[in-house]
Design a protein around this motif. Structure first.
Motif, mmCIF file in Angstrom:
data_model
loop_
_atom_site.group_PDB
_atom_site.id
_atom_site.type_symbol
_atom_site.label_atom_id
_atom_site.label_comp_id
_atom_site.label_asym_id
_atom_site.label_seq_id
_atom_site.Cartn_x
_atom_site.Cartn_y
_atom_site.Cartn_z
ATOM 1 N N ARG A 20 49.735 37.868 38.217
ATOM 2 C CA ARG A 20 49.589 39.271 38.610
ATOM 3 C C ARG A 20 50.134 40.148 37.496
ATOM 4 O O ARG A 20 51.181 39.859 36.922
ATOM 5 N N TRP A 22 49.770 44.651 35.996
ATOM 6 C CA TRP A 22 49.453 45.997 36.429
ATOM 7 C C TRP A 22 48.855 46.817 35.304
ATOM 8 O O TRP A 22 49.236 46.692 34.144
ATOM 9 N N GLU A 29 48.536 53.335 39.783
ATOM 10 C CA GLU A 29 48.780 51.940 39.417
ATOM 11 C C GLU A 29 47.746 51.046 40.103
ATOM 12 O O GLU A 29 47.416 51.251 41.261
ATOM 13 N N ALA A 30 47.238 50.086 39.360
ATOM 14 C CA ALA A 30 46.296 49.112 39.915
ATOM 15 C C ALA A 30 46.831 47.715 39.647
ATOM 16 O O ALA A 30 47.338 47.435 38.560
ATOM 17 N N SER A 31 46.745 46.838 40.630
ATOM 18 C CA SER A 31 47.164 45.443 40.493
ATOM 19 C C SER A 31 45.972 44.588 40.103
ATOM 20 O O SER A 31 44.873 44.761 40.640
ATOM 21 N N PHE A 32 46.215 43.657 39.200
ATOM 22 C CA PHE A 32 45.187 42.726 38.751
ATOM 23 C C PHE A 32 45.700 41.306 38.932
ATOM 24 O O PHE A 32 46.892 41.041 38.761
ATOM 25 N N PHE A 33 44.776 40.402 39.264
ATOM 26 C CA PHE A 33 45.100 38.994 39.424
ATOM 27 C C PHE A 33 44.134 38.170 38.585
ATOM 28 O O PHE A 33 42.926 38.366 38.675
ATOM 29 N N TYR A 72 37.749 47.311 36.291
ATOM 30 C CA TYR A 72 38.224 48.587 36.833
ATOM 31 C C TYR A 72 37.125 49.644 36.755
ATOM 32 O O TYR A 72 36.983 50.463 37.659
ATOM 33 N N SER A 79 43.310 46.547 44.299
ATOM 34 C CA SER A 79 43.608 45.409 43.424
ATOM 35 C C SER A 79 42.298 44.780 42.965
ATOM 36 O O SER A 79 41.247 44.980 43.570
ATOM 37 N N TYR A 80 42.406 44.028 41.886
ATOM 38 C CA TYR A 80 41.230 43.454 41.245
ATOM 39 C C TYR A 80 41.482 41.985 40.941
ATOM 40 O O TYR A 80 42.533 41.645 40.400
ATOM 41 N N ASP A 81 40.534 41.145 41.285
ATOM 42 C CA ASP A 81 40.610 39.721 40.977
ATOM 43 C C ASP A 81 39.693 39.427 39.796
ATOM 44 O O ASP A 81 38.493 39.706 39.854
#
Length: 87
Positions: A20, A22, A29-33, A72, A79-81
């Motif tokens: 994870r 950011w 803020e966006a979370s990425f995995f 994005y 959030s984005y995978d």
């Protein structure tokens, strides 16, 4: 405003089996995995454990950030995978 990655923090999320990190679009803020399977695709010789996945992320940070920016741009979410096809 463009997506940036000023926060170099990342961690291995055991529940999602992903790294994870950011990104920031102005104050948002966006979370990425990045899943294990995607990390193996971009770093096939990595160790298959937490330390190996973190190392694969660190060695390929620019590539991963580029994929995150592309994902994005497809639409704003919480959030984005990132999957193997993103690489």
């Amino acid at each position: 405003m463009a997506l940036t990655f000023p926060n170099q923090s990342r961690f291995y999320d055991t529940t999602r089996r992903a790294i994870r990190f950011w990104g920031y679009d102005s104050a948002m803020e966006a979370s990425f995995f990045v899943g294990e399977d995607a990390l193996i695709r971009i770093q096939p010789d990595s160790r298959i454990d937490q330390a190996g996945f973190l190392r694969a992320f660190d060695l390929n940070r620019d590539l991963i950030h580029a994929a995150a920016i592309k994902g994005y741009g497809r639409g704003k979410k919480g959030s984005y995978d990132l999957i193997p096809a993103d690489f």
